[in-house]
Design a protein around this motif. Sequence first.
Motif, PDB file in Angstrom:
ATOM      1  N   VAL A   7       0.751  -1.228   0.125  1.00  0.00           N
ATOM      2  CA  VAL A   7      -0.086   0.007   0.121  1.00  0.00           C
ATOM      3  C   VAL A   7       1.046   1.307   0.090  1.00  0.00           C
ATOM      4  CG1 VAL A   7      -2.037  -1.151   1.187  1.00  0.00           C
ATOM      5  CG2 VAL A   7      -0.412  -0.098   2.200  1.00  0.00           C
ATOM      6  N   ALA A   8       2.231   1.207   0.014  1.00  0.00           N
ATOM      7  CA  ALA A   8       3.048   2.236  -0.013  1.00  0.00           C
ATOM      8  C   ALA A   8       2.620   3.577  -0.747  1.00  0.00           C
ATOM      9  CB  ALA A   8       4.547   1.828  -0.038  1.00  0.00           C
ATOM     10  N   LYS A   9       2.358   3.327  -1.985  1.00  0.00           N
ATOM     11  CA  LYS A   9       2.335   4.215  -3.040  1.00  0.00           C
ATOM     12  C   LYS A   9       0.969   4.788  -2.935  1.00  0.00           C
ATOM     13  CE  LYS A   9       5.015   2.385  -6.898  1.00  0.00           C
ATOM     14  NZ  LYS A   9       5.399   2.127  -8.077  1.00  0.00           N
ATOM     15  N   ALA A  38       9.627   8.117  14.342  1.00  0.00           N
ATOM     16  CA  ALA A  38       9.900   6.487  14.488  1.00  0.00           C
ATOM     17  C   ALA A  38       8.635   5.852  13.849  1.00  0.00           C
ATOM     18  CB  ALA A  38      10.378   6.073  15.761  1.00  0.00           C
ATOM     19  N   GLY A  39       8.872   4.906  12.863  1.00  0.00           N
ATOM     20  CA  GLY A  39       7.796   4.110  12.409  1.00  0.00           C
ATOM     21  C   GLY A  39       7.211   5.205  11.579  1.00  0.00           C
ATOM     22  N   GLY A  40       7.728   6.321  10.818  1.00  0.00           N
ATOM     23  CA  GLY A  40       7.132   7.041  10.270  1.00  0.00           C
ATOM     24  C   GLY A  40       6.507   6.803   8.769  1.00  0.00           C
ATOM     25  N   GLY A  41       7.023   5.523   8.401  1.00  0.00           N
ATOM     26  CA  GLY A  41       6.730   5.307   6.816  1.00  0.00           C
ATOM     27  C   GLY A  41       6.937   6.392   5.902  1.00  0.00           C
ATOM     28  N   THR A  42       5.698   6.862   5.379  1.00  0.00           N
ATOM     29  CA  THR A  42       5.708   7.815   3.975  1.00  0.00           C
ATOM     30  C   THR A  42       6.103   9.382   4.733  1.00  0.00           C
ATOM     31  OG1 THR A  42       3.494   8.565   4.263  1.00  0.00           O
ATOM     32  CG2 THR A  42       4.161   6.488   2.966  1.00  0.00           C
ATOM     33  N   ILE A  58      13.106  10.272   9.038  1.00  0.00           N
ATOM     34  CA  ILE A  58      12.007   9.581   9.217  1.00  0.00           C
ATOM     35  C   ILE A  58      12.668   8.134   9.310  1.00  0.00           C
ATOM     36  CG2 ILE A  58      10.015   8.516   7.993  1.00  0.00           C
ATOM     37  CD1 ILE A  58       9.738  11.680   8.415  1.00  0.00           C
ATOM     38  N   SER A  59      12.423   7.220  10.134  1.00  0.00           N
ATOM     39  CA  SER A  59      12.795   5.984  10.349  1.00  0.00           C
ATOM     40  C   SER A  59      11.568   5.080  10.144  1.00  0.00           C
ATOM     41  CB  SER A  59      13.710   5.691  11.712  1.00  0.00           C
ATOM     42  OG  SER A  59      12.812   5.580  12.881  1.00  0.00           O
ATOM     43  N   ASP A  60      11.949   3.786   9.534  1.00  0.00           N
ATOM     44  CA  ASP A  60      10.746   2.789   9.342  1.00  0.00           C
ATOM     45  C   ASP A  60      11.408   1.576   8.758  1.00  0.00           C
ATOM     46  OD1 ASP A  60       7.573   3.191   9.174  1.00  0.00           O
ATOM     47  OD2 ASP A  60       8.353   1.438   8.065  1.00  0.00           O
ATOM     48  N   GLN A  68       8.527   6.426  -0.451  1.00  0.00           N
ATOM     49  CA  GLN A  68       7.671   7.308  -0.821  1.00  0.00           C
ATOM     50  C   GLN A  68       8.164   8.862   0.183  1.00  0.00           C
ATOM     51  OE1 GLN A  68       5.070   7.157  -2.896  1.00  0.00           O
ATOM     52  NE2 GLN A  68       6.145   5.079  -3.328  1.00  0.00           N
ATOM     53  N   ALA A  69       8.458   8.422   1.185  1.00  0.00           N
ATOM     54  CA  ALA A  69       9.062   9.626   2.121  1.00  0.00           C
ATOM     55  C   ALA A  69      10.233  10.462   1.542  1.00  0.00           C
ATOM     56  CB  ALA A  69       9.627   8.883   3.622  1.00  0.00           C
TER      57      ALA A  69
END
Length: 185
Positions: A7-9, A38-42, A58-60, A68-69
């Motif tokens: 689902v990232a996009k 932390a756990g910031g995803g996009t 941003i870490s994930d 995406q980020a």
Amino acid sequence: MDHFAFVAKIYDRIIPSPDPERLQSLLNLPVQGAMLDAGGGTGRASSPFAALVGQLVISDLSFAMLKQAGCKNGMAPLQAHAERLPFPDESFDRIVVVDALHHFCDQREAIRDLMRVLKTGGRLVIEEPDIERPVVKAVALAEKLLLMGSRFYTANRVAAMIRARGGCVKIEKDGRFVYWVVADK
């Protein structure tokens, strides 16, 4: 398995962003120093704050989400476990964790490491779905059925983990879906 790669996009379009004004107030922004999502995803939760901090990291674990980020200005994406962050002690003035703590492999260890990299005088804000609400219990069941490995904790339990690491904690709830644990070090 990276459940978020699928689902990232479209993640930013299908998952509502948190209230930026409330989060900005809880984080006590702006700040000259660095902020970790932390756990910031996009970066959907922290991207509105890129201009309000000296540096935004941003870490994930999900490479697809971090990709995406990386498309957004002002962010430095980094693949890392929240339980073993690759930063020196006291690296960040602010740390935010939005809708991610329940996905971390070991919440107690993640909080230990988040408090380690938080500067003295810094602030950690955790926003999580409130497992005491019926709708969140349904979400937790769905994530269990999808084998996501999620573990939801009450606000009081998260606050206790932070207090065990020396944080001064307060809890806020919206009365509908989420809670915030705000910790000063």
